[in-house]
Design a protein around this motif. Structure first.
Motif, PDB file in Angstrom:
ATOM      1  N   VAL A  84     -32.973 -24.460  -4.274  1.00 60.28           N
ATOM      2  CA  VAL A  84     -32.744 -24.213  -2.902  1.00 60.28           C
ATOM      3  C   VAL A  84     -33.199 -22.856  -2.509  1.00 60.28           C
ATOM      4  CG1 VAL A  84     -30.645 -25.668  -2.726  1.00 60.28           C
ATOM      5  CG2 VAL A  84     -30.539 -23.336  -3.464  1.00 60.28           C
ATOM      6  N   ASP A  85     -34.238 -22.257  -3.055  1.00 56.26           N
ATOM      7  CA  ASP A  85     -34.851 -21.016  -2.855  1.00 56.26           C
ATOM      8  C   ASP A  85     -35.527 -20.945  -1.405  1.00 56.26           C
ATOM      9  OD1 ASP A  85     -36.204 -22.162  -5.150  1.00 56.26           O
ATOM     10  OD2 ASP A  85     -37.847 -21.468  -4.143  1.00 56.26           O
ATOM     11  N   ARG A  86     -35.984 -22.361  -1.357  1.00 56.67           N
ATOM     12  CA  ARG A  86     -36.602 -22.375   0.162  1.00 56.67           C
ATOM     13  C   ARG A  86     -35.933 -23.075   1.283  1.00 56.67           C
ATOM     14  NH1 ARG A  86     -40.477 -23.696  -3.726  1.00 56.67           N
ATOM     15  NH2 ARG A  86     -42.484 -22.786  -3.534  1.00 56.67           N
ATOM     16  N   VAL A  87     -34.552 -22.907   1.164  1.00 60.42           N
ATOM     17  CA  VAL A  87     -33.679 -23.218   2.150  1.00 60.42           C
ATOM     18  C   VAL A  87     -32.785 -22.195   2.532  1.00 60.42           C
ATOM     19  CG1 VAL A  87     -31.501 -24.804   2.818  1.00 60.42           C
ATOM     20  CG2 VAL A  87     -33.457 -25.684   1.302  1.00 60.42           C
ATOM     21  N   ASP A  88     -32.547 -21.667   3.658  1.00 56.32           N
ATOM     22  CA  ASP A  88     -31.763 -20.536   4.301  1.00 56.32           C
ATOM     23  C   ASP A  88     -30.251 -21.168   4.179  1.00 56.32           C
ATOM     24  OD1 ASP A  88     -30.662 -18.590   5.561  1.00 56.32           O
ATOM     25  OD2 ASP A  88     -32.392 -17.945   6.666  1.00 56.32           O
ATOM     26  N   LEU A  89     -29.568 -20.630   3.153  1.00 55.98           N
ATOM     27  CA  LEU A  89     -28.419 -21.332   3.283  1.00 55.98           C
ATOM     28  C   LEU A  89     -27.337 -20.608   3.830  1.00 55.98           C
ATOM     29  CD1 LEU A  89     -28.052 -21.523  -0.845  1.00 55.98           C
ATOM     30  CD2 LEU A  89     -28.416 -23.315   0.779  1.00 55.98           C
ATOM     31  N   GLU A  90     -27.694 -19.353   4.427  1.00 55.87           N
ATOM     32  CA  GLU A  90     -26.942 -18.599   5.268  1.00 55.87           C
ATOM     33  C   GLU A  90     -27.022 -19.151   6.756  1.00 55.87           C
ATOM     34  OE1 GLU A  90     -24.615 -16.325   4.895  1.00 55.87           O
ATOM     35  OE2 GLU A  90     -24.917 -16.579   2.936  1.00 55.87           O
TER      36      GLU A  90
END
Length: 315
Positions: A84-90
């Protein structure tokens, strides 16, 4: 909340439903509209596509903060994989969007590719093919895996599978993983010792602030002379400029990479033309079995959120 039958879903993984058309049929039956946009897509490309979408079934797309800001109806990003490094989780959290993953679905596929790389680095299979095609018949020298040492950076699902398969080939297995306290599959050692003792070093760590660039000059210069490197995890784990140095002036003998920091790489990428580097186009998760399993889990997670149910693998 929008009824499931009125939901709009965007799908970007090219292989979704490729080996089980029932997945696409089920999605198209359950929701109001499905839009297929083959990725991976940049944030700029993705933003207008999901502006009125309720769900995104995503591959390696860049799901940045701007994507969430411009998609007021978006409720779920179902990642086709575990990274998920390409998803802005915040940003996802701020906009109340659920992000799900498909743990374990492609683990064996990536582990088997790692073993294939291990064998290709031990025996000059691709070089032999090229020489025969050129009309030559040389006696190319290789090494045997039995009795040699494989070092693993990361001992999660994939790393553990690699360790078990490697032990079956007679390799001694060392591992470094700060999150693992004990293992029956590998001897846990500090990173410096891992580098110094490994004939083959294989990467299986997630991409985080701590692991980004973990394979740089400081680690590469500590490698055992004649060592080989395998990366089937994330390209950004490796400092590619340092990798060129380690091949030309340092202790590194050869490299096999299924991932790069930039995919696809530019035509003048310094690693592409080297005979001591084997690069494949991120094929690790792409087996019939793995893509079907990822599609099944991602679809179940997406439909669960859109139906108001609790998904199994939400972050």
């Amino acid at each position: 909340m929008t009824a499931l039958s009125d939901c709009v879903v965007v799908v970007t993984p090219r292989s979704f439903g490729a080996h089980d058309n029932g997945l696409r049929q089920e999605l198209e039956t359950e929701v109001g509209e499905v839009r297929y946009w083959p990725g991976p897509l940049s944030a700029e490309e993705l933003t207008p596509l999901v502006a009125d979408a309720d769900g995104l079934l995503a591959g390696l797309d860049e799901v940045a903060g701007a994507v969430f800001e411009q998609a007021p109806r978006l409720r779920v990003v179902a990642r086709y994989g575990v990274g998920v490094d390409r998803v802005d989780l915040e940003a996802a959290k701020r906009h109340d969007v659920t992000v799900t993953v498909t743990p374990g679905a492609n683990a064996n596929a990536v582990a088997e590719l790692t073993i294939a790389f291990l064998l290709a680095l031990a025996r000059p299979v691709t070089a032999g093919r090229d020489r025969v095609r050129a009309g030559q018949w040389p006696a190319l020298q290789g090494v045997e895996l039995e009795g040699r040492t494989l070092g693993l950076i990361g001992l999660g699902r994939i790393g553990s599978l690699v360790a078990g398969k490697a032990r079956g080939l007679g390799l001694r297995v060392l591992a470094h993983d700060p999150l693992v306290e004990e293992s029956e599959l590998a001897e846990l050692v500090p990173l410096g010792r891992l580098a110094a003792e490994s004939d083959f070093l294989s990467l299986h760590a997630p991409l985080t602030g701590e692991t980004r660039g973990i394979v740089g000059c400081s680690l590469l210069e500590r490698l055992k002379p004649g060592a080989a490197l395998i990366n089937t995890a994330r390209g950004e784990l490796v400092d590619e400029a340092a990798l060129v140095w380690a091949l030309e002036e340092g202790p590194l003998r050869a490299v096999a990479l299924d991932v790069l920091a930039e995919e696809p790489p530019p035509a003048d990428h310094p690693l592409l033309s080297r005979d001591d580097v084997l690069i494949t186009p991120h094929i690790g998760p792409h087996t019939m079995e793995a893509t079907t399993a990822m599609g099944r889990i991602a679809l179940d997670e997406l439909l669960a959120v859109l139906s108001g149910r609790t998904p199994r693998f939400a972050l």
